[in-house]
Design a protein around this motif. Structure first.
Motif, PDB file in Angstrom:
ATOM      1  N   PRO A  25       0.815  -1.221   0.000  1.00 22.35           N
ATOM      2  CA  PRO A  25       0.000   0.000   0.000  1.00 22.35           C
ATOM      3  C   PRO A  25       0.848   1.270   0.000  1.00 22.35           C
ATOM      4  O   PRO A  25       0.370   2.348  -0.360  1.00 22.35           O
ATOM      5  CB  PRO A  25      -0.805  -0.107   1.305  1.00 22.35           C
ATOM      6  N   THR A  88      -0.671  13.461  -5.303  1.00 21.82           N
ATOM      7  CA  THR A  88      -0.759  14.657  -4.443  1.00 21.82           C
ATOM      8  C   THR A  88      -0.604  15.926  -5.279  1.00 21.82           C
ATOM      9  O   THR A  88      -1.395  16.868  -5.160  1.00 21.82           O
ATOM     10  CB  THR A  88       0.331  14.612  -3.353  1.00 21.82           C
ATOM     11  N   ASN A 166      -6.469   3.663   2.340  1.00 19.72           N
ATOM     12  CA  ASN A 166      -5.136   3.051   2.425  1.00 19.72           C
ATOM     13  C   ASN A 166      -4.793   2.656   3.858  1.00 19.72           C
ATOM     14  O   ASN A 166      -3.787   2.005   4.088  1.00 19.72           O
ATOM     15  CB  ASN A 166      -4.064   4.010   1.889  1.00 19.72           C
ATOM     16  N   ASP A 191     -10.331   9.255  -5.255  1.00 30.21           N
ATOM     17  CA  ASP A 191      -8.931   8.891  -5.040  1.00 30.21           C
ATOM     18  C   ASP A 191      -8.827   7.372  -5.219  1.00 30.21           C
ATOM     19  O   ASP A 191      -9.232   6.608  -4.344  1.00 30.21           O
ATOM     20  CB  ASP A 191      -8.501   9.307  -3.624  1.00 30.21           C
ATOM     21  N   VAL A 193      -6.008   5.682  -5.610  1.00 33.68           N
ATOM     22  CA  VAL A 193      -4.620   5.231  -5.420  1.00 33.68           C
ATOM     23  C   VAL A 193      -4.571   3.841  -4.776  1.00 33.68           C
ATOM     24  O   VAL A 193      -3.803   2.977  -5.204  1.00 33.68           O
ATOM     25  CB  VAL A 193      -3.811   6.243  -4.582  1.00 33.68           C
TER      26      VAL A 193
END
Ligand SMILES: Cc1ncc(COP(=O)(O)O)c(C=O)c1O
Length: 397
Positions: A25, A88, A166, A191, A193
């Motif tokens: 992660p 970011t 996350n 998001d 990610v």
């Protein structure tokens, strides 16, 4: 098709020394195909993008190839794929650009479950123009996002939510949030990610107007990606240099793109597509492979959770119904850094932190220090899990 673990693991030079990586992660390990693509792009003749010389055309092809690869990964238009240094950076840039049209009376909705990269950019941008920020909270016991319908209303301009936490692995119901946002004419920023490495993603099906992810979390180089429909990007005007193109998506890409890294992104998507599929179209191969990744990680995750629950003194945080294979825990009487260090001594990488999900860590009562996080990846094995569990058991009293 099933994931052939030995074949997957053989692609990762980093696994040769026996380290068990549970810090995916934070960033995944990299297959040799990706490293090779980066090195060979740098080793070949390379100029700025253009159409005249071979080296100009090479740069052009690398850029278009990477946009096409991301489109196959996420189910979006290649013409709406923006590359940047990190998620970011891209989110700060987008927030600044979007907020030019916001003012007092406008509202932006963010969540306490999110990584700070999907909180602070919106908060700072909203405050700068006098817009109001409204928060969605989560249940600290279950880790589920609490979608209070009264928070999204006619004044909402944008809702920013994570595709997966996350810190806790929670996968909020993004489709439902998208419907709520769109009903009032707001945009949805997702998001992605932490979600992208663990699930098949279709940004249109999710209802995301903007979706951001980071290739270094899915076997690629350290970069960020933002995607949206080109028509939506046309309506947004970020700050840019005078001589740089105003075309979409280049308008959002400040300076010269890192061509070698983009070759790495394409290689990462090709690697994913080949994990467990032989279909003709790369998009189909990605989806099939990611379903196989999900199956592999889910089975291993059950072993990990059952093992942690069987160790006296281990406390797990959050039990969301829909989640990625990422678990946050601590061990009674031990600090997070102690656990991290002890496991490191056994060749097991599982760091302790808030992992920048600072609001979530605080809401969980873990302050700014957080706890230990273990995340699975397609290259994780049952042996890795058992080694982590044995290491944790040694610490438990
Ligand atoms: C869920 C989530 N969002 C955003 C980020 C920030 O990504 P980047 O490092 O590309 O800025 C991370 C990084 O860990 C993350 O896990």
């Amino acid at each position: 098709m099933h994931l052939d673990l030995d074949r997957v693991r053989a692609s990762f030079p980093a696994l040769a020394d026996g380290t068990a990586y549970f810090d995916g992660p934070g960033g995944s390990q990299v297959p040799r195909q990706v490293a090779h693509a980066i090195a060979s792009t740098l080793g070949a003749g390379l100029s700025n993008r253009g159409t005249v010389t071979v080296s100009e055309r090479r740069a052009e092809e690398v850029v278009l190839g990477a946009r096409a690869a991301v489109a196959d990964l996420l189910g979006c238009d290649p013409g709406g794929v923006v590359f940047g240094r990190s998620m970011t950076q891209l989110t700060f840039d987008l927030a600044r650009a979007l907020s030019r049209k916001w003012g007092p009376g406008d509202e932006v909705v963010i969540t306490r479950l999110d990584h700070d990269a999907d909180i602070r950019p919106w908060l700072i941008a909203a405050e700068a123009v006098g817009a109001t920020v409204r928060w969605l909270d989560f249940d600290p016991d279950t880790g589920e996002l609490l979608v209070d319908p009264s928070v999204v209303g006619p004044s909402t301009r944008l809702v920013a939510v994570t595709g997966a936490s996350n810190l806790l692995g929670t996968r909020p119901d993004v489709r439902a949030i998208s419907r709520a946002a769109h009903e009032v004419g707001a945009l949805l920023f997702v998001d992605g990610v932490h979600l992208t490495p663990h699930a098949p993603v279709d940004v249109r099906d999710l209802g995301a107007d903007f979706y951001a992810c980071s290739p270094y979390k899915f076997f690629g180089p350290h970069l960020g990606v933002l995607v949206a429909e080109p028509a939506l990007l046309e309506t947004v005007h970020p700050e840019k240099l005078l001589p740089s193109t105003d075309a979409v998506p280049e308008r959002f890409e400040l300076g010269t793109l890192p061509y070698e890294m983009l070759a790495g992104v394409t290689a990462a998507v090709d690697f994913i597509a080949a994990i467990a599929s032989t279909s003709t179209e790369r998009r189909d191969r990605v989806l099939e492979s990611m379903r196989a990744v999900e199956d592999h990680e889910e089975a291993l995750f059950e072993r990990l959770l059952a093992g942690l629950d069987a160790i006296h003194g281990v406390r797990r945080y959050g039990r969301p119904a829909c989640r990625t294979p990422t678990v946050l825990f601590d061990v009674e009487g031990r600090t997070g850094p102690e656990v991290h260090e002890h496991l490191a001594g056994r060749g097991v990488n599982a760091p302790a932190s808030s992992f920048y999900a600072l609001e979530a860590s605080r809401r969980l009562g873990l302050g700014d220090t957080g706890a230990v996080r273990a995340g699975l990846a397609p290259y994780s094995s049952a042996g890795d899990v058992d080694r982590l569990l044995a290491g944790v058991a040694e610490l438990a009293r």
